[in-house]
Design a protein around this motif. Structure first.
Motif, PDB file in Angstrom:
ATOM      1  N   LEU A  76      -1.436  -6.891   6.033  1.00 18.54           N
ATOM      2  CA  LEU A  76      -0.891  -5.860   5.153  1.00 18.54           C
ATOM      3  C   LEU A  76       0.486  -5.402   5.607  1.00 18.54           C
ATOM      4  CD1 LEU A  76      -4.192  -3.936   4.490  1.00 18.54           C
ATOM      5  CD2 LEU A  76      -2.661  -4.825   2.719  1.00 18.54           C
ATOM      6  N   LYS A  77       1.300  -5.058   4.627  1.00 20.15           N
ATOM      7  CA  LYS A  77       2.665  -4.606   4.862  1.00 20.15           C
ATOM      8  C   LYS A  77       2.839  -3.202   4.282  1.00 20.15           C
ATOM      9  CE  LYS A  77       4.301  -9.346   4.145  1.00 20.15           C
ATOM     10  NZ  LYS A  77       5.232 -10.212   3.348  1.00 20.15           N
ATOM     11  N   PRO A  78       3.807  -2.451   4.791  1.00 25.93           N
ATOM     12  CA  PRO A  78       4.041  -1.106   4.223  1.00 25.93           C
ATOM     13  C   PRO A  78       4.281  -1.141   2.711  1.00 25.93           C
ATOM     14  CG  PRO A  78       5.174  -1.319   6.306  1.00 25.93           C
ATOM     15  CD  PRO A  78       4.615  -2.682   5.992  1.00 25.93           C
ATOM     16  N   GLU A  79       4.880  -2.201   2.214  1.00 27.14           N
ATOM     17  CA  GLU A  79       5.147  -2.280   0.775  1.00 27.14           C
ATOM     18  C   GLU A  79       3.886  -2.534  -0.060  1.00 27.14           C
ATOM     19  OE1 GLU A  79       6.694  -3.950   3.245  1.00 27.14           O
ATOM     20  OE2 GLU A  79       7.179  -6.028   2.630  1.00 27.14           O
ATOM     21  N   ASP A  80       2.755  -2.750   0.603  1.00 30.10           N
ATOM     22  CA  ASP A  80       1.476  -2.848  -0.111  1.00 30.10           C
ATOM     23  C   ASP A  80       0.880  -1.467  -0.389  1.00 30.10           C
ATOM     24  OD1 ASP A  80       0.693  -5.673   1.970  1.00 30.10           O
ATOM     25  OD2 ASP A  80       1.343  -5.719  -0.143  1.00 30.10           O
ATOM     26  N   THR A  81       1.482  -0.442   0.147  1.00 31.43           N
ATOM     27  CA  THR A  81       0.998   0.917  -0.063  1.00 31.43           C
ATOM     28  C   THR A  81       1.029   1.275  -1.541  1.00 31.43           C
ATOM     29  OG1 THR A  81       1.659   1.669   2.131  1.00 31.43           O
ATOM     30  CG2 THR A  81       1.426   3.351   0.417  1.00 31.43           C
ATOM     31  N   ALA A  82      -0.123   1.695  -2.066  1.00 38.01           N
ATOM     32  CA  ALA A  82      -0.243   2.009  -3.489  1.00 38.01           C
ATOM     33  C   ALA A  82      -1.663   2.475  -3.777  1.00 38.01           C
ATOM     34  CB  ALA A  82       0.067   0.790  -4.348  1.00 38.01           C
ATOM     35  N   VAL A  83      -1.864   2.961  -4.982  1.00 36.48           N
ATOM     36  CA  VAL A  83      -3.213   3.152  -5.488  1.00 36.48           C
ATOM     37  C   VAL A  83      -3.616   1.845  -6.161  1.00 36.48           C
ATOM     38  CG1 VAL A  83      -4.711   4.420  -7.060  1.00 36.48           C
ATOM     39  CG2 VAL A  83      -2.875   5.622  -5.841  1.00 36.48           C
ATOM     40  N   TYR A  84      -4.748   1.318  -5.759  1.00 34.53           N
ATOM     41  CA  TYR A  84      -5.243   0.057  -6.294  1.00 34.53           C
ATOM     42  C   TYR A  84      -6.330   0.328  -7.330  1.00 34.53           C
ATOM     43  CZ  TYR A  84      -2.636  -2.663  -2.912  1.00 34.53           C
ATOM     44  OH  TYR A  84      -1.624  -3.256  -2.196  1.00 34.53           O
ATOM     45  N   TYR A  85      -6.179  -0.318  -8.480  1.00 33.06           N
ATOM     46  CA  TYR A  85      -7.104  -0.148  -9.584  1.00 33.06           C
ATOM     47  C   TYR A  85      -7.800  -1.456  -9.914  1.00 33.06           C
ATOM     48  CZ  TYR A  85      -4.488   4.165 -10.501  1.00 33.06           C
ATOM     49  OH  TYR A  85      -3.892   5.402 -10.402  1.00 33.06           O
ATOM     50  N   CYS A  86      -9.059  -1.358 -10.184  1.00 31.13           N
ATOM     51  CA  CYS A  86      -9.851  -2.458 -10.688  1.00 31.13           C
ATOM     52  C   CYS A  86      -9.876  -2.346 -12.206  1.00 31.13           C
ATOM     53  CB  CYS A  86     -11.259  -2.350 -10.096  1.00 31.13           C
ATOM     54  SG  CYS A  86     -12.466  -3.465 -10.769  1.00 31.13           S
ATOM     55  N   TRP A 125     -11.101   0.479 -16.799  1.00 38.03           N
ATOM     56  CA  TRP A 125     -10.402   0.742 -15.542  1.00 38.03           C
ATOM     57  C   TRP A 125     -11.228   1.628 -14.641  1.00 38.03           C
ATOM     58  CZ3 TRP A 125      -5.554  -1.165 -14.266  1.00 38.03           C
ATOM     59  CH2 TRP A 125      -4.914  -1.874 -15.277  1.00 38.03           C
ATOM     60  N   GLY A 126     -11.078   1.397 -13.342  1.00 38.82           N
ATOM     61  CA  GLY A 126     -11.668   2.293 -12.370  1.00 38.82           C
ATOM     62  C   GLY A 126     -10.753   3.465 -12.094  1.00 38.82           C
ATOM     63  N   GLN A 127     -11.193   4.327 -11.186  1.00 40.15           N
ATOM     64  CA  GLN A 127     -10.448   5.550 -10.902  1.00 40.15           C
ATOM     65  C   GLN A 127      -9.344   5.332  -9.888  1.00 40.15           C
ATOM     66  OE1 GLN A 127     -13.254   4.729  -9.512  1.00 40.15           O
ATOM     67  NE2 GLN A 127     -13.019   5.203  -7.328  1.00 40.15           N
ATOM     68  N   GLY A 128      -9.374   4.202  -9.203  1.00 35.31           N
ATOM     69  CA  GLY A 128      -8.352   3.880  -8.218  1.00 35.31           C
ATOM     70  C   GLY A 128      -8.763   4.251  -6.810  1.00 35.31           C
ATOM     71  N   THR A 129      -8.224   3.509  -5.846  1.00 34.05           N
ATOM     72  CA  THR A 129      -8.458   3.793  -4.437  1.00 34.05           C
ATOM     73  C   THR A 129      -7.129   3.649  -3.700  1.00 34.05           C
ATOM     74  OG1 THR A 129      -9.840   3.243  -2.507  1.00 34.05           O
ATOM     75  CG2 THR A 129      -9.126   1.407  -3.869  1.00 34.05           C
ATOM     76  N   GLN A 130      -6.845   4.605  -2.829  1.00 33.45           N
ATOM     77  CA  GLN A 130      -5.559   4.640  -2.141  1.00 33.45           C
ATOM     78  C   GLN A 130      -5.557   3.686  -0.945  1.00 33.45           C
ATOM     79  OE1 GLN A 130      -2.619   6.608  -2.762  1.00 33.45           O
ATOM     80  NE2 GLN A 130      -1.771   5.224  -1.205  1.00 33.45           N
TER      81      GLN A 130
END
Length: 125
Positions: free
Chosen positions: A86-96, A115-120
């Motif tokens: 993982l890289k710092p630029e992968d930082t995000a809220v991830y949604y399914c 859509w899901g609610q997202g996970t940080q």
């Protein structure tokens, strides 16, 4: 109606790994193509990866190829996103997200119905 619940996000150092899970509440899960999208602060939501319903073919955006792996377990109604290096630029809220069957526009968020609610996910340098 399909409900999606993501889990597995968190804080990790650069070079580390996380595995995201997305559990779907639908009997016909095997008929759904499932994708992962992410949205960083101040940026638009972007496609990360998806797995096709019929043959589990996988697709990735260029920036994660070789580092992320998507998989599915239809018996558990679950899709996984294994994220390595993982890289710092992968930082995000991830949604399914899920869509019935398949389409060549799989990378477009507007083509997914659920859509899901997202996970940080936060990657520190």
């Amino acid at each position: 109606q399909v409900q999606l619940v993501e889990s597995g996000g968190g804080l990790v150092q650069a070079g580390g790994s996380l595995r995201l899970s997305c559990v779907a509440s639908v009997r016909t899960f095997r008929l759904y193509t499932v994708g992962w999208f992410r949205q960083a602060p101040g940026k638009e939501r972007e496609f990360v990866s998806c797995i096709r319903y019929s043959d589990s073919s996988t697709y990735y955006t260029d920036s994660v190829k070789g580092r992320f792996t998507i998989s599915r377990d239809n018996a558990k109604n679950t899709v996984y996103l294994q994220m390595n290096s993982l890289k710092p630029e992968d930082t995000a809220v991830y949604y399914c997200a899920a869509r019935l069957l398949w389409g060549d526009n799989y990378y477009q968020s507007g083509t997914y119905d659920y859509w899901g609610q997202g996970t940080q996910v936060t990657v520190s340098s």
